[in-house]
Design a protein around this motif. Structure first.
Motif, short mmCIF file in Angstrom:
data_model
loop_
_atom_site.label_atom_id
_atom_site.label_comp_id
_atom_site.label_asym_id
_atom_site.label_seq_id
_atom_site.Cartn_x
_atom_site.Cartn_y
_atom_site.Cartn_z
N VAL A 117 -15.92 7.11 -4.27
CA VAL A 117 -15.98 5.77 -3.90
C VAL A 117 -14.77 5.21 -3.36
O VAL A 117 -13.55 5.56 -3.92
N GLY A 118 -14.75 4.71 -2.16
CA GLY A 118 -13.55 4.08 -1.45
C GLY A 118 -13.81 2.52 -1.20
O GLY A 118 -15.01 1.94 -0.91
N GLY A 119 -12.69 1.69 -1.24
CA GLY A 119 -12.95 0.47 -0.84
C GLY A 119 -11.56 -0.16 -0.51
O GLY A 119 -10.48 0.34 -0.75
N HIS A 120 -11.44 -1.49 0.19
CA HIS A 120 -10.39 -2.00 0.59
C HIS A 120 -10.44 -3.51 0.01
O HIS A 120 -11.40 -4.17 0.27
N SER A 121 -9.25 -3.77 -0.26
CA SER A 121 -9.09 -5.31 -0.61
C SER A 121 -10.19 -5.59 -1.77
O SER A 121 -10.13 -4.92 -3.08
N ALA A 122 -10.93 -6.88 -1.55
CA ALA A 122 -12.08 -6.72 -2.74
C ALA A 122 -12.79 -5.61 -3.19
O ALA A 122 -13.34 -5.60 -4.10
N GLY A 123 -13.02 -4.80 -2.02
CA GLY A 123 -13.88 -3.71 -2.04
C GLY A 123 -13.14 -2.49 -2.94
O GLY A 123 -13.65 -1.75 -3.84
N GLN A 150 -6.67 -5.37 -5.48
CA GLN A 150 -6.24 -6.65 -6.14
C GLN A 150 -5.52 -6.44 -7.43
O GLN A 150 -5.95 -5.34 -8.24
N GLY A 151 -4.25 -7.04 -7.39
CA GLY A 151 -3.46 -6.67 -8.59
C GLY A 151 -3.78 -7.72 -9.89
O GLY A 151 -4.73 -8.50 -9.74
#
Length: 388
Positions: free
Chosen positions: A179-185, A228-229
Motif C-alpha cells: 500500500v502506498g500513499g501521499h500526504s493524508a494518503g 503526516q507527522g
C-alpha cells in the motif's frame, strides 16, 4: 516505454541516468546489476467498491481504478504483486489523483490500483459522528471539526483488498500486496501498517480522545510519501496517558520520502543564499515534522533492515513532487527547471521500485541496491538515504 525510459530519452540521456543511479544509491556496479522489470500498462479498469461502514448500518462506495501490466517479461506470470495507491487531500479526491504513481508501479510489472477517497455523503457523515464518535446528533463534526476521511481511509483500503481478492484473484497475488500513499494518503497507509491515531469523541467542548487502531495484516510493505507527522490530525509523539507514539506498532517494511520543500505548498527561496528557508502563503507541516515519522518508527523486531528514508535536501522538493506531479516543473507550469524535476522524480521512483522489488517481490539484487551507502549526501540534487 517505461516512465524511467521516457524521462531519459526526453530529458537526461543514458549517461546521466547511470550517473543519477550511481550517485543516488551507490556504486555503478550495483546499478548495472539490479535492473527493475519493465512492462507496458493497460487502460484502467474502473470498479466500485461498496461496503457497510464498521460500527454503523450505512453503506459507503468508493471508485477504484485497476491497471494490468502488459507485455510481461519472460518468466513473469499472473497473478502479480500488487500496489494499492491512496491519494492525499483532507476533503477527498478521485481515483485518478495518483495516476502517475499508479503508472510507475504498473510499468515495473505490478498490478496497480488507485482509490478515490470521496468525502462521505451526509448520511454516512452523520453515522460516523453519532455511532463511531459518540457525538450528539446535530453537532457539526465535518472537516472543520476533524478530518473524517482519516477514519475512513483505512477501511477504504481494506475493502479494496477484499474486492481484489474476491474479483481479481487471476491478476492480484494476495500474498504480495503493498500500500502506498501521499500526504493524508500516507497517513492512512501508515494506519493500515499499524500506526494508531487519536480522534475526538463525545462532547466536543471537552475534547474526549479515542485512540483507534485500524491496521490490516495483509499488506506486506508500505510507501509513505510526505506523511503526516506528530501533532498533525491525531498523530502523536508522546501521549499523555501512556507515553507511546503513533508509530510504535508499525513493524512491517516502510519507505518514507520527504524533502526540504515538503511543507504543503510550492515555494521559492527569498534569496539564492537561503534555499532552506521557505516562504509561502499557507505553510503546511514542516519537512522536519514529516521526517520525524522515520525517526520515531521502530526498527524491525527481528533486527532486519526494513525502514527507509529518502530525503531530498533541496528546497525545490515540494509537496507535489512526492505525489509524482510535475506542476512545480517548467513543463507543468511551475518555476523549477525540468532537468531538476526529472532527477528528483527519477530517484524517487527508483527508490520506490527498489523497495518494492525487495520487500514485495523478493529480488535479492534489490536488497543490495537498497543497502548501498546510507547517510551520504549526494551531488546533483543532494539525495540523502537512511535505513534501519
Amino acid at each position: 516505454m517505461s516512465v524511467w525510459g521516457a524521462f531519459i530519452m526526453r530529458h537526461i540521456g543514458f549517461c546521466l541516468f547511470a550517473c543519477v543511479f550511481s550517485c543516488a544509491f551507490g556504486a555503478t556496479a550495483i546499478a548495472q546489476t539490479y535492473t527493475p522489470l519493465s512492462c507496458s500498462q493497460s487502460q484502467p479498469i474502473t470498479e466500485t467498491v461498496t461496503y457497510t461502514v464498521p460500527g454503523t448500518s450505512v453503506t459507503r462506495s468508493v471508485t477504484i481504478k485497476i491497471v494490468e501490466p502488459t507485455a510481461l517479461p519472460a518468466g513473469v506470470t499472473l497473478p502479480l504483486p500488487t500496489v494499492i495507491w491512496s491519494h492525499g487531500g483532507a476533503g477527498g479526491n478521485n481515483a485518478n489523483t495518483l495516476a502517475d504513481w499508479r503508472g510507475v508501479t504498473a510499468e515495473a510489472c505490478y498490478t496497480s490500483v488507485s482509490i478515490g477517497h470521496t468525502w462521505p455523503q451526509p448520511m454516512v457523515e452523520d453515522a460516523i459522528c453519532t455511532d463511531l464518535l459518540d457525538l450528539t446528533s446535530g453537532v457539526d463534526c465535518g472537516e472543520g471539526y476533524q478530518k473524517l476521511l482519516s477514519l475512513l481511509r483505512p477501511w477504504d483500503i481494506a475493502q479494496t483488498i477484499d474486492y481484489l481478492e474476491n474479483n481479481y484473484a487471476h491478476l492480484v497475488d494476495v500474498t504480495k500486496i503493498a500500500v502506498g500513499g501521499h500526504s493524508a494518503g500516507a497517513g492512512g497507509t501508515l494506519m493500515v501498517a499499524g500506526a494508531t491515531r487519536a480522534f475526538r469523541t463525545g462532547d466536543p467542548s471537552k475534547q474526549y480522545i479515542d485512540i483507534r487502531d485500524l491496521s490490516d495484516p495483509r499488506p506486506v510493505a508500505f510507501l509513505a510519501f510526505s506523511p503526516q507527522g506528530p501533532g498533525v490530525d491525531g498523530f502523536y509523539e508522546t501521549w499523555k496517558r501512556s507515553g507511546d507514539t503513533s508509530w510504535d506498532t508499525v513493524e512491517r517494511p516502510v519507505l518514507i520520502a520527504t524533502g526540504d520543500g515538503d511543507n504543503g505548498c510550492d515555494q521559492t527561496p527569498r534569496t539564492t543564499t537561503s534555499s532552506t528557508i521557505h516562504y509561502c502563503a499557507n505553510l503546511g507541516p514542516t519537512p522536519s515534522n514529516r521526517k520525524a515519522v522515520f525517526d520515531l518508527i521502530p526498527t524491525d523486531p527481528a533486527g532486519e533492515i526494513s525502514k527507509y528514508l529518502l530525503y531530498i535536501d533541496d528546497w525545490r522538493a515540494a509537496h507535489t513532487i512526492f505525489k509524482y506531479s510535475r506542476n512545480t516543473c517548467v513543463s507543468g507550469g511551475g518555476g523549477t527547471r525540468d532537468d531538476i524535476c526529472d532527477q528528483m522524480l527519477e530517484v524517487l521512483s527508483r527508490a520506490a521500485i527498489g523497495f518494492l522489488d525487495w520487500h514485495v517481490r523478493g529480488d535479492p539484487l534489490a536488497e543490495d541496491f537498497l543497502a548501498q551507502d546510507p547517510n551520504t549526501p549526494r551531488s546533483r540534487g543532494k539525495f540523502l538515504w537512511d535505513s534501519k
